[in-house]
Scaffold this active site. Sequence first.
Site: not given
Length: 308
Positions: A182, A195
């Site tokens: 990401s 995350y």
Amino acid sequence: MAEEPQVIYVLRIIFEIIWMILRLNLEIIKALFRVVVPQDRKDVTGDIVLVTGAGHGMGREIATRFGKLGAKVVCVDINSKGNEETVSLIKKNKGEAYAYICDVTDRAAVMQLAEKVEKDVGQVDILVNNAGIMPCKPVLKQTEKEIRATMEINVNGNLWMIQAFLPAMLDRNSGHIVAMSSMAGKMGLRNLVPYCGSKYAVRGIMESLAVELHEDPRNTNGIKFTTICPYIVNTGLCHNPRIRFEAVMKTVDPGDAADQIVDAVLREYHEITIPSDMYYSNKVFNLFPPSAGMILTDFIGTGLDPHE
């Protein structure tokens, strides 16, 4: 054994440095050439493509696209209903697909999955480690369960799948491992501390795995790696995106993101960001000292607000 004379040692080091510089320049020229003339897309007709988290979101988008390209798609998810829906979509478009239920955090279950897939379908050619979760709230409000689940799914799930499917790729010196990192694996973001940590870890896993295979005495040149770093994709995980300059940094449509991901795999790119210009803007951003980076972050004003 006689010790090597000092003059021979120095000459050898000089020769190695010259040879290294020549090889570096060649690789830089090849990379620049590929910017202008992209590598041809490989044909995946008949290849076995396994996608984790195929029951919804990006996993479904990626799986259906590989199905349209003629690949045999192995859909893996813990959600049987969503997974079967993905398989039905692929078959409806004349594709070939298989559904398997597996918890990627369970190493024993992943090993059993690998054995079953090889027996039922064949050896996996392309492994897409897509399964992931994204709790979005300040780190002090994230529960132990949420943090452990984030690491188990986003990080350990990648490792168990690699351990399960890499051996067969090594045996035949052929295969492709794809990981969903990401932009949160390239920069820190508020409300996404665990995350971000997990997605930085995914990039680290892929980079170190490439080095490990490069240094393996066996010929491993036939095994490829692709790391995907998307920006905010409108898949439902990002409930409260905060974007100051929407005309420049709008959320990414899942279909557009899936098209770019599949294209990157077919062209065997090592790493991409979505949108692609973020690959270079992130490198420029990292040239600044941390305090200056915070000023830029405040100005850009992009991120995710907390949600339950």
